[in-house]
Design an enzyme around this catalytic site. Structure first.
Site, PDB file in Angstrom:
ATOM      1  N   ASP A  49       0.785  -1.246   0.000  1.00 31.66           N
ATOM      2  CA  ASP A  49       0.000   0.000   0.000  1.00 31.66           C
ATOM      3  C   ASP A  49       0.819   1.299   0.000  1.00 31.66           C
ATOM      4  OD1 ASP A  49      -1.568  -2.100   0.811  1.00 31.66           O
ATOM      5  OD2 ASP A  49      -2.245  -1.165   2.655  1.00 31.66           O
ATOM      6  N   GLU A 230     -10.475  -2.282   4.173  1.00 32.02           N
ATOM      7  CA  GLU A 230      -9.134  -1.792   4.494  1.00 32.02           C
ATOM      8  C   GLU A 230      -8.945  -0.407   3.879  1.00 32.02           C
ATOM      9  OE1 GLU A 230      -6.456  -5.770   4.697  1.00 32.02           O
ATOM     10  OE2 GLU A 230      -6.801  -5.098   2.663  1.00 32.02           O
TER      11      GLU A 230
END
Ligand code: FRU
Length: 508
Positions: A49, A230
């Site tokens: 990420d 998420e």
């Protein structure tokens, strides 16, 4: 005779394998096979990420989930890269290392202009990172816990100090309690944290980033719940003089084309509670390879998102050697009306134009099959390709190499959808979910037929219908695609195809 030729074949295989891996090892990092030329990727090792994106004093900071010990996911650190133009990235030193509180998971960063946190110095506000500390089962012998922590910097992000009072937000049995995205909510003069909690969102508020108060939760029976939620983000847009809030929620698994994906909700936020104006899931990108995207903070009127260009289905297995995974190009977000709905559109940031070389323009192509840029001037990747398919009921483009691997994409008449088919695009045996054909719907009642493609060494990003239909896909051909061909139905006419070679961000 037969034996000799078998020996020879084995010998050739060994030496060619040897010379290929030798060649890979001696190539400069930015020329390694599959190395992105217009996207950020770390020189070595694992990335997932994007984290802590904040714009400050002319610099775009991009932190990222990073494992410097290998090319698969491991104890997470925050790597760091900076850019002045969202196009060229300079990799910096690792900024946050795992510690006794755990691994450093995803989160965000803000410029604390008024020094509400007290971390500032000499009358200047600090940069503050708000991230998840993750206690891994490997450390606790079973349970995994997550809580939120702070780190700050008073030297433009060059060095970071973890707050001695960490963690700042915890709750009992807090598994799947992560990825804080923080914004300053001016009407209430407070910080708002958007947090992913199992398959829902929780909002918290704070006057100083250190003390957090629970405000509300969101998401029960709304949107898609095929997996855990998420990396959320809450973003305000001005639309025709009205403030509209968009809640971005990443979801894994459960995306429309498999595995990881990004859904969003439009609605209203009053400083405490987010109320969505719809219950159906809406998707930011229909390709399988754009995940965990969130926006930069402190960018004024611009809403710029960058995503991780991969999918948890196979991110640990893609066939790159010295590094694994990359980011998408940064994308500018906007709201666009489509029929009676308002939807989120994303388009590549205009800064990417600075990579454009000389364009080649083809007009009114009518032949059923046209080889564009044939040898001896094969297509050079990376490239930007813009198509105007107005009036066409169907078309497709096929990229290929000399060993017959093909990436096909286009608009399918029967389904009325865009598609990308990577089932014959190159290596795919590393994961059963990789090969396949993915499609994406069209939203506008009278959709535009202009399509923008950004094609790099191992990825393609498709933007159609003014950014309402987006697809991001990886591919791994055994040698780079060098040809591409346009196929049209009988009597069809492609108004124009503009092909522009893009300069590599590593060398220009
Ligand atoms: C999303 C994610 C986050 C987490 C991080 C760990 O891809 O699972 O929820 O913070 O990756 O690396």
């Amino acid at each position: 005779m037969k034996k000799i030729s078998i020996y020879l074949a084995i010998l050739t295989a060994i030496t060619s394998h040897y010379s290929t891996s030798l060649a890979q090892d001696t190539l400069p990092w930015h020329q390694e096979p599959y190395r992105p030329q217009i996207h950020f990727s770390p020189k070595k090792h694992w990335v997932n990420d994007p984290n802590g994106m904040v714009y400050h004093n002319g610099v775009y900071h991009l932190f990222y989930q990073h494992y410097p010990g290998g090319t698969t996911w491991g104890p997470m650190h925050w790597g760091h890269a900076t850019s002045k133009d969202l196009v060229h990235w300079e990799e910096q030193s690792i900024k946050l290392y795992p510690d006794t509180l755990g691994f450093i998971f995803s989160g965000s960063a803000v410029y604390d202009r008024n020094n509400t946190s007290g971390f500032g110095r000499d009358g200047k506000g600090p940069l503050v990172a708000i991230f998840t500390h993750h206690v891994d089962p490997s450390q606790t012998g079973g349970k995994n816990f997550q809580y939120q922590s702070l780190a700050y910097s008073n030297d433009e992000g060059k060095t970071w100090t973890k707050y001695a009072g960490n963690p700042v937000l915890r709750k009992p049995e807090s598994t799947d309690f992560r990825d804080p995205k923080v914004l300053w909510y001016e009407p209430g003069k407070k910080w708002i944290m958007t947090l992913a909690v199992k398959d829902q969102i929780e909002f918290y508020s704070s006057p100083d980033l250190k003390n957090w108060k629970y405000e509300s939760e969101f998401g029960k029976n709304l949107g898609a719940h095929g997996g855990v939620w998420e990396c959320p983000d809450l973003v305000a847009f001005d639309y025709n003089g009205k403030k509209i809030w968009v809640l971005i929620v990443n979801l894994n698994p459960g995306a429309p084309n498999g595995g990881s994906g990004t859904q969003y909700f439009l609605g209203d936020f009053d400083g405490s509670r987010f109320v969505a104006s719809h219950t159906d899931p809406r998707w930011m990108d229909f390709g399988p390879d754009n995940y965990a995207g969130i926006t930069w903070s402190n960018t004024g009127d611009r809403r710029i998102l960058i995503g991780w260009m991969s999918n948890w289905n196979y991110a640990n297995e893609v066939p790159t050697k010295n590094w694994r995974n990359a980011m998408t190009v940064p994308r500018e977000l906007s709201l666009q009306a489509a029929g009676d709905k308002l939807l989120l559109a994303s388009r590549p940031v205009p800064e990417l134009k600075r990579l454009e070389g000389k364009p080649r323009l083809y007009r009114n192509i009518g032949a059923p099959e046209t080889e564009l840029l044939p040898s001896p001037a094969p297509i050079q990747l990376p490239a930007l390709i813009e198509l105007d398919a107005t009036g066409l009921s169907a078309w497709n483009l096929v990229f290929s190499n000399e060993v017959g691997e093909e990436l096909e994409l286009g608009f399918d008449k029967a389904s009325g959808q865009y598609y990308i088919d990577r089932s014959r695009s190159g290596a795919s045996s590393f994961h059963k979910e990789f090969a396949g054909r993915h499609s994406a719907p069209v939203f506008s009642a009278t959709p535009g037929r202009k399509v923008t493609l950004l094609v790099d060494q191992s990825s393609i990003e498709l933007f159609a219908d003014k950014g309402l239909t987006v697809m991001t896909e990886l591919f791994f051909p055994s040698s780079p695609y060098s040809r591409f061909r346009l196929n049209l139905p009988a009597g069809g006419n492609m108004k124009s195809v503009r092909v522009v070679s893009l300069r590599s961000i590593h060398t220009h």
